[in-house]
Design a protein around this motif. Structure first.
Motif, PDB file in Angstrom:
ATOM      1  N   ASN A 189      84.942  25.634  66.415  1.00  0.00           N
ATOM      2  CA  ASN A 189      85.437  26.998  66.562  1.00  0.00           C
ATOM      3  C   ASN A 189      84.302  27.984  66.871  1.00  0.00           C
ATOM      4  O   ASN A 189      83.355  28.110  66.095  1.00  0.00           O
ATOM      5  N   ILE A 190      84.429  28.688  67.978  1.00  0.00           N
ATOM      6  CA  ILE A 190      83.357  29.601  68.389  1.00  0.00           C
ATOM      7  C   ILE A 190      83.159  30.750  67.400  1.00  0.00           C
ATOM      8  O   ILE A 190      82.044  31.200  67.160  1.00  0.00           O
ATOM      9  N   GLU A 191      84.280  31.194  66.825  1.00  0.00           N
ATOM     10  CA  GLU A 191      84.193  32.300  65.854  1.00  0.00           C
ATOM     11  C   GLU A 191      83.187  31.981  64.750  1.00  0.00           C
ATOM     12  O   GLU A 191      82.457  32.843  64.288  1.00  0.00           O
ATOM     13  N   TYR A 192      83.179  30.725  64.350  1.00  0.00           N
ATOM     14  CA  TYR A 192      82.265  30.305  63.282  1.00  0.00           C
ATOM     15  C   TYR A 192      80.816  30.579  63.700  1.00  0.00           C
ATOM     16  O   TYR A 192      80.023  31.137  62.929  1.00  0.00           O
ATOM     17  N   TYR A 193      80.470  30.224  64.915  1.00  0.00           N
ATOM     18  CA  TYR A 193      79.082  30.381  65.370  1.00  0.00           C
ATOM     19  C   TYR A 193      78.709  31.852  65.567  1.00  0.00           C
ATOM     20  O   TYR A 193      77.579  32.250  65.334  1.00  0.00           O
ATOM     21  N   LYS A 194      79.716  32.632  65.959  1.00  0.00           N
ATOM     22  CA  LYS A 194      79.468  34.083  66.082  1.00  0.00           C
ATOM     23  C   LYS A 194      79.189  34.649  64.702  1.00  0.00           C
ATOM     24  O   LYS A 194      78.274  35.425  64.504  1.00  0.00           O
ATOM     25  N   LYS A 195      80.041  34.269  63.766  1.00  0.00           N
ATOM     26  CA  LYS A 195      79.925  34.791  62.402  1.00  0.00           C
ATOM     27  C   LYS A 195      78.607  34.382  61.746  1.00  0.00           C
ATOM     28  O   LYS A 195      78.007  35.139  61.008  1.00  0.00           O
ATOM     29  N   GLU A 196      78.181  33.186  62.053  1.00  0.00           N
ATOM     30  CA  GLU A 196      76.926  32.709  61.473  1.00  0.00           C
ATOM     31  C   GLU A 196      75.702  33.339  62.144  1.00  0.00           C
ATOM     32  O   GLU A 196      74.572  33.135  61.731  1.00  0.00           O
ATOM     33  N   GLY A 197      75.958  34.073  63.240  1.00  0.00           N
ATOM     34  CA  GLY A 197      74.870  34.811  63.879  1.00  0.00           C
ATOM     35  C   GLY A 197      74.000  33.991  64.817  1.00  0.00           C
ATOM     36  O   GLY A 197      72.791  34.190  64.874  1.00  0.00           O
ATOM     37  N   TYR A 198      74.626  33.100  65.565  1.00  0.00           N
ATOM     38  CA  TYR A 198      73.867  32.379  66.599  1.00  0.00           C
ATOM     39  C   TYR A 198      73.948  33.167  67.902  1.00  0.00           C
ATOM     40  O   TYR A 198      75.013  33.647  68.283  1.00  0.00           O
ATOM     41  N   LEU A 199      72.838  33.279  68.579  1.00  0.00           N
ATOM     42  CA  LEU A 199      72.797  34.015  69.840  1.00  0.00           C
ATOM     43  C   LEU A 199      73.598  33.250  70.893  1.00  0.00           C
ATOM     44  O   LEU A 199      73.531  32.018  70.935  1.00  0.00           O
ATOM     45  N   PRO A 200      74.315  33.967  71.771  1.00  0.00           N
ATOM     46  CA  PRO A 200      75.073  33.247  72.803  1.00  0.00           C
ATOM     47  C   PRO A 200      74.180  32.288  73.607  1.00  0.00           C
ATOM     48  O   PRO A 200      74.559  31.149  73.845  1.00  0.00           O
ATOM     49  N   ASN A 201      72.984  32.743  73.948  1.00  0.00           N
ATOM     50  CA  ASN A 201      72.121  31.878  74.749  1.00  0.00           C
ATOM     51  C   ASN A 201      71.598  30.679  73.978  1.00  0.00           C
ATOM     52  O   ASN A 201      71.311  29.641  74.570  1.00  0.00           O
ATOM     53  N   ALA A 202      71.477  30.832  72.660  1.00  0.00           N
ATOM     54  CA  ALA A 202      71.023  29.688  71.860  1.00  0.00           C
ATOM     55  C   ALA A 202      72.125  28.630  71.854  1.00  0.00           C
ATOM     56  O   ALA A 202      71.848  27.435  71.969  1.00  0.00           O
ATOM     57  N   ILE A 203      73.369  29.075  71.753  1.00  0.00           N
ATOM     58  CA  ILE A 203      74.485  28.119  71.758  1.00  0.00           C
ATOM     59  C   ILE A 203      74.539  27.404  73.111  1.00  0.00           C
ATOM     60  O   ILE A 203      74.642  26.187  73.188  1.00  0.00           O
ATOM     61  N   LEU A 204      74.430  28.189  74.189  1.00  0.00           N
ATOM     62  CA  LEU A 204      74.471  27.586  75.530  1.00  0.00           C
ATOM     63  C   LEU A 204      73.314  26.617  75.719  1.00  0.00           C
ATOM     64  O   LEU A 204      73.486  25.501  76.215  1.00  0.00           O
ATOM     65  N   ASN A 205      72.141  27.054  75.318  1.00  0.00           N
ATOM     66  CA  ASN A 205      70.951  26.211  75.413  1.00  0.00           C
ATOM     67  C   ASN A 205      71.191  24.897  74.657  1.00  0.00           C
ATOM     68  O   ASN A 205      70.969  23.800  75.168  1.00  0.00           O
ATOM     69  N   TYR A 206      71.701  25.036  73.457  1.00  0.00           N
ATOM     70  CA  TYR A 206      71.937  23.841  72.647  1.00  0.00           C
ATOM     71  C   TYR A 206      72.974  22.922  73.308  1.00  0.00           C
ATOM     72  O   TYR A 206      72.778  21.708  73.411  1.00  0.00           O
ATOM     73  N   LEU A 207      74.083  23.515  73.769  1.00  0.00           N
ATOM     74  CA  LEU A 207      75.141  22.706  74.385  1.00  0.00           C
ATOM     75  C   LEU A 207      74.640  21.997  75.636  1.00  0.00           C
ATOM     76  O   LEU A 207      75.043  20.876  75.938  1.00  0.00           O
ATOM     77  N   ALA A 208      73.751  22.666  76.361  1.00  0.00           N
ATOM     78  CA  ALA A 208      73.266  22.074  77.613  1.00  0.00           C
ATOM     79  C   ALA A 208      72.328  20.906  77.371  1.00  0.00           C
ATOM     80  O   ALA A 208      72.339  19.933  78.114  1.00  0.00           O
ATOM     81  N   ILE A 209      71.518  20.973  76.326  1.00  0.00           N
ATOM     82  CA  ILE A 209      70.562  19.881  76.130  1.00  0.00           C
ATOM     83  C   ILE A 209      71.158  18.725  75.316  1.00  0.00           C
ATOM     84  O   ILE A 209      70.567  17.663  75.238  1.00  0.00           O
TER      85      ILE A 209
END
Ligand code: GLU
Length: 494
Positions: free
Chosen positions: A268-288
Motif C-alpha cells: 500500500n502506497i499510503e503506508y510509505y507516504k505515512k512513513e515519510g519515504y521520499l517519492p524518489n527514494a521509493i522509485l529508486n528502490y523499486l527500480a534497483i
C-alpha cells in the motif's frame, strides 16, 4: 487508424485497472515504462483499463492519477477503455468480415461445469469449441432463445481458422525483451472470448486493440501477463497487424515469498507516504530491486564496470536503464533497503529542495511556517541539520516541532533534577548572545558538572530532557546552538 505512429518512435503505456488503489508493484511497472520512454525520448501514456464495469470505480481512477502525480510520473496521452467501445466494435467487425470469430451460446453454468471437470482430471481447461461448428439452423434457434431471454452470445476467436489463415504455424512465438524467445502451443489456448455474454469486451481484446490502435511500440508489464500474450498476438495475427515488442518484468515478492498484491498492507502506497519515504527514494528502490544499473567507466585506460544503486536524478536512472535486465530472481521487497536509500537521498539533497518536497509532497506547510516564524531564514539551517540526522521525512517532521513548540518538562520525569537544571541555567546565562557557540556551551556544561558534582553526561541528559522533552536524539549541543540562547534559557527556566 494511426498505423504509422510506430515509426515516430517509442510509445509506451501504463494500463492500470481502477479496481483498487495503485500498489507498489503497479508503481514499479509505471516507472519502468516512464524511464523507458525518457531514455528513448518516447511517449508515455496512461490508459485506464476499466472494461470491468462492476469492479471499476472512479474513485480508484482518481487515486491512481493522484499517486502517479505524487511520484512525479508524468504521462502524455490519456485513454479510458470504457470510452473506446466504438474502436473495439470496429476491429471486431473486421474479424467478423474475415470470418475469424463466432458466436458462442454456451452459458456461464455450462462453462463452469467444463472447468470443474478439467480441474478434477488435473488438465488445463480448454474450451471444447462446441459453438464453432453449429449449423445455421442450430445457430438461429439458439440466437432467438437468447434474444427472448435478453441474453447475449459471447464472441470467440476461431483459432483453427486464424492458424489456417496464417499458414498453419505450429507455435505462437515472440521475442520478449526481458525473457528472450517464448513459444506457446496455440492448440492449448482454446478459442477464447473477445466479448462476453454481458456484452463487454474482454481485457485481452480491448488491451491489444488499444495497444495497436494507439501505436504502442513496447508493452512493458508484469510477468503475470505472459500467458495473455499469445492470445493477444493471435488477435493481431487475425487482423494481419504486427504485434508490439513485449517486455514482461519480474514481479515483487514480499518477505513471505509471496507475490505482493493490492491486498497486502506492505504493498500500500499510503503506508510509505505515512512513513515519510521520499517519492524518489521509493522509485529508486523499486527500480534497483530485481534489476541492475551498470555504469561503465574508464580507469587508467581499462574499462571498469560497477553497479550503481543510489540515484538522486531520475534522468540518470533512465539513461542507464536496460529493460533486458528487469528480470531479478530476487525481487524481494525490503523496507530496510528502502530506508537506507531514503537516508542517502536525504543526505545528498540540499535543504531548499527538501523544504519544497516537504511542502508539496508531505503537506508540511504549517509546520514549516511555524519554524520560519520562530527562526526567520535560519530555519533552512535547522532543516539542513535534521536531514542529516534522520532517515525519513516522518522522523524529521517529528523533530522539527521540538524547535518551536514550547513545552513544560514533566517534573515527574525520573531523571528530573531541579538543582542541576538551575546550575545549568545559571552557567548558560553567563554566555553572551554573540558568543553562544558549541564551545561556550560545552564549557558551561563542564562548569555545571563540577559545581554540582555530576558528570557531563548527567548534564547533557538534563539539558536534553528540558529542551526536547526526550532522553535521546541528535547532538544536543547542535540543537542548543541552532535554537539559540534565548529559547534555550526559556526552556530551562520553566
Ligand atoms: N489492466 C491490466 C492490469 O492492471 C493491464 C495489463 C497490461 O499491461 O496489459 O494488470
Amino acid at each position: 487508424m494511426k498505423e504509422n505512429l510506430k515509426a515516430d518512435g517509442v510509445k509506451v503505456r501504463f494500463a492500470p485497472s481502477p479496481t483498487g488503489n495503485l500498489h507498489i508493484g503497479g508503481v514499479r511497472t509505471a516507472f519502468f515504462n516512464y524511464i523507458f520512454a525518457l531514455k528513448y525520448g518516447g511517449e508515455f501514456i496512461l490508459r485506464i483499463d476499466d472494461t470491468d464495469r462492476a469492479r471499476s470505480k472512479k474513485e480508484y481512477e482518481a487515486e491512481i492519477i493522484k499517486d502517479l502525480n505524487w511520484f512525479g510520473i508524468k504521462y502524455g496521452g490519456f485513454y479510458r477503455q470504457s470510452e473506446r467501445t466504438a474502436v473495439y466494435e470496429k476491429y471486431l467487425g473486421v474479424l467478423k468480415e474475415k470470418d475469424l470469430i463466432y458466436e458462442c451460446f454456451c452459458t456461464e453454468e455450462e462453462i463452469l461445469i467444463s472447468k470443474e471437470i478439467a480441474v478434477k482430471s488435473k488438465k488445463p481447461y480448454i474450451y471444447n469449441g462446441r459453438c464453432a461448428n453449429l449449423t445455421s439452423s442450430e445457430k438461429e434457434k439458439l440466437s432467438s432463445q437468447f434474444k427472448e431471454r435478453g441474453m447475449y452470445p459471447s464472441i470467440r476467436l476461431n483459432i483453427a481458422k486464424v492458424l489456417k489463415a496464417m499458414g498453419n504455424f505450429k507455435a505462437v512465438e515472440f521475442e520478449d525483451a526481458v525473457h528472450g524467445l517464448l513459444s506457446f502451443n496455440p492448440k492449448l489456448i482454446g478459442d477464447f472470448i473477445l466479448k462476453t455474454e454481458h456484452n463487454r469486451f474482454t481485457y485481452n481484446f480491448a488491451s491489444i486493440i488499444d495497444d495497436h490502435d494507439i501505436g504502442i511500440t513496447h508493452v512493458i508489464r508484469g510477468e503475470d501477463h505472459i500467458s495473455n500474450t499469445p492470445k493477444q498476438i493471435l488477435i493481431l495475427n487475425a487482423l494481419d497487424k504486427t504485434p508490439p515488442v513485449f517486455a514482461h518484468i519480474s514481479l515483487l515478492y514480499g518477505k513471505d515469498g509471496k507475490i505482493m498484491s493490492k491486498r497486502d498492507d506492505a504493498a500500500n502506497i499510503e503506508y510509505y507516504k505515512k512513513e515519510g519515504y521520499l517519492p524518489n527514494a521509493i522509485l529508486n528502490y523499486l527500480a534497483i530491486t530485481g534489476n541492475t544499473f551498470t555504469v561503465h567507466e574508464f580507469e587508467n585506460g581499462k574499462e571498469k564496470i560497477s553497479e550503481k544503486e543510489i540515484f538522486s536524478d531520475i534522468l540518470e536512472m533512465a539513461e542507464l536503464f536496460e529493460i533486458k535486465k528487469a528480470r531479478g530472481s530476487s525481487a524481494i521487497f525490503s523496507e530496510e533497503k528502502l530506508r537506507h536509500i531514503n537516508e542517502k537521498l536525504l543526505q545528498e539533497m540540499d535543504a531548499e529542495k527538501l523544504i519544497k518536497i516537504l511542502t508539496e509532497k508531505f503537506q508540511s506547510e504549517e509546520v514549516l511556517e511555524k519554524l520560519r516564524d520562530a527562526y526567520g531564514e535560519k530555519y533552512v539551517e535547522i532543516i539542513d541539520f535534521l536531514k542529516n540526522e534522520f532517515k525519513t521525512v516522518k522522523e524529521i517532521l517529528a523533530e522539527i516541532k521540538i524547535f518551536f513548540e514550547d513545552f513544560k518538562t514533566e517534573k515527574a520525569e525520573i531523571k528530573y533534577d531541579i538543582k542541576l537544571k538551575e546550575t545549568l541555567l545559571n552557567n548558560l546565562q553567563k554566555i553572551e548572545s554573540d558568543k553562544f557557540d558549541e564551545n561556550a556551551i560545552k564549557n558551561a556544561v563542564k562548569e555545571s558538572a563540577s559545581e554540582s558534582g555530576k558528570t557531563s553526561k548527567d548534564c547533557y541528559e538534563m539539558l536534553r530532557l528540558c529542551i526536547t522533552g526526550r532522553y535521546d536524539g541528535p547532538s544536543i549541543l547542535k540543537i542548543i546552538k541552532l535554537m539559540g540562547r534565548e529559547r534555550t534559557l526559556k526552556r530551562l527556566s520553566c
